[in-house]
Design an enzyme around this catalytic site. Sequence first.
Site, mmCIF file in Angstrom:
data_model
loop_
_atom_site.group_PDB
_atom_site.id
_atom_site.type_symbol
_atom_site.label_atom_id
_atom_site.label_comp_id
_atom_site.label_asym_id
_atom_site.label_seq_id
_atom_site.Cartn_x
_atom_site.Cartn_y
_atom_site.Cartn_z
ATOM 1 N N SER A 1 101.397 59.080 60.122
ATOM 2 C CA SER A 1 102.594 59.110 59.286
ATOM 3 C C SER A 1 103.779 59.658 60.064
ATOM 4 O O SER A 1 103.624 60.512 60.941
ATOM 5 C CB SER A 1 102.298 60.017 58.091
ATOM 6 N N TYR B 1 98.826 68.206 53.769
ATOM 7 C CA TYR B 1 98.675 66.762 53.983
ATOM 8 C C TYR B 1 99.156 66.384 55.385
ATOM 9 O O TYR B 1 98.457 65.716 56.149
ATOM 10 C CB TYR B 1 99.467 65.965 52.921
ATOM 11 N N LYS C 1 97.193 64.854 59.055
ATOM 12 C CA LYS C 1 97.534 63.705 59.912
ATOM 13 C C LYS C 1 97.632 64.147 61.375
ATOM 14 O O LYS C 1 97.166 63.467 62.282
ATOM 15 C CB LYS C 1 98.849 63.063 59.450
#
Length: 341
Positions: free
Chosen positions: A127, A152, A156
Site C-alpha cells: 500500500s 494496519y 504492510k
Amino acid sequence: MKATILVTGGLGYIGSHTVTALYEAGFEAVIVDDLSNSTEAVLDGIARITGVRPEFYKEDLRDPSAVNRIFAENSRLEGIIHFAASKYVGESIEKPLLYYENNLCSLIHLTKEALAHGVRHFIFSSSCTVYGEPEEVPVTEESPVLPAVSPYGNTKQIGEEILQDVAQAEDLNVILLRYFNPVGAHPTAEIGELPRGVPQNLVPFITQTAAGVREELKIFGNDYSTPDGTAVRDYIHVMDLAEAHVVALKRLLAGENKQKVEVFNVGTGRGNSVLEVVKTFEEVTGKSLPYSFAPRRAGDISAVWADTTKAERELGWKASKTLADALADAWRWEKKVRKIK
Ligand code: NAD
Ligand code: WQD
C-alpha cells in the site's frame, strides 16, 4: 495448459476484479477466502463475467493445516497473489492484535507452504500507506518508507520485510505492489466494492450518499495546503489495478524479474482533491451531491500520488481509465446493489 494461480482474498474487492482479469488473460484461479469481509455471491458475479466458476476454498489462512491442504490438493499452482488481509485503518488502531495476527500469520503460513510445495512466484498487496506523509510528491519506489501510523500500515511494512528476507534466503521471487486508492467497479456491474457498515473510504461514501443511504458527505478538512484546500490522492480504477497484477504475474512466470524482490507503485500518476472527486461524480452522474466540510480526519495526510515511471518502464503497464470512468462504474454498481433504476 493454463497456468493456475492461487488467489487469497479472491472474493474481496480487488481480488475478485483481479480474478476476472486473470481469466481474461488465459489463467485459471483457485480462490481461498474466509468470507470475513466478502460473500460467496461474489463467485456468481465472477462466473457471470468469465463463464467459469473458479474453485473456491472457504478457509481461514490463519489455520496452517487448511493452508497445507489447499496446496496439497492443488499440485499445479504456479503462482500466488496474496490479497487476504484485514484492511481498515481505524479498526486496526482499536484491534491491533487482530491485524497483526491476521495479516502476518496468514502471510507466514502461506509463504511456508508455498516454499514446501515448490511455488516460486508471489505477488503481495502492499500500500502507498508505507510512504506515510511524504516530503515530496509524487512518490517513487525509492521514496523513504516512514514509520507506520497505524497497526494496519505496520502490517504492510512488516509484510514487505518478511518477503524480502525470505526471498533472499529461499527460492522465491516476489513482486510487491504498492496500491494507491483503488476505486470503481467492474464495468458490467456484476462485481464491485461491498464495504461493511458505514464506508470509511471516499468513493463508497459518495455513491451511498447519492443513493440516499447516507445523508451527506463530510469532507474531512478544507485547510490543507493543496490547490482547493482538500486532500489529494491518486484514485486508480480497480480494473487497471487488476491488470497490473496480470502483467506482474507474467513477468514472474517468464523469469523477467530483475531482482528476487521488486516493488512497483500502482497508481495513475495523477492526484485529485476530494472536491475534484465530488465534482467529477456530479458531472458523470448528473446528480448533485450533498456535502459539508468537517475537521480533518485523524491520521490523514495532505497529499500523495504515484510516480509510475518504473511500472511503465519495467512492466509496460499504465493505467488507462479515468477518474470519470471509475466513478461512473462505481455508481452503476451502487445502483445495482440498491436496485435503483
Ligand atoms: P477486501 O477486504 O475487500 O478483500 C480481502 C479479502 O480477504 C476479503 O474477501 C476477506 O474476506 C478475505 N480475508 C481476510 N482475512 C482472511 C483470512 N485470514 N483468510 C482468508 N481470507 C481472508 O480488501 P481489498 O480492498 O480487496 O484489499 C485487498 C488487499 O489489498 C488487502 O491486502 C489490502 O490491505 C490491500 N490494499 C487495499 C487497498 C484499498 O484501498 N482497498 C489499498 C492498498 C492495499
Ligand atoms: C480519501 C480522501 C479523506 C471519506 C485509505 C487507507 C490507505 C489505503 C487506501 C489500504 C481523504 C477523504 C474520505 C469521507 C472524506 N488502504 N474523505 N470524507 O485515507 O487516502 O487511504 O485507503 O492500504 O492505507 O488509509 O482513502 O478513501 O478513506 O480517503 O473527506 O467520508 O477522502 O479524508 O482525504 P485514504 P479514503
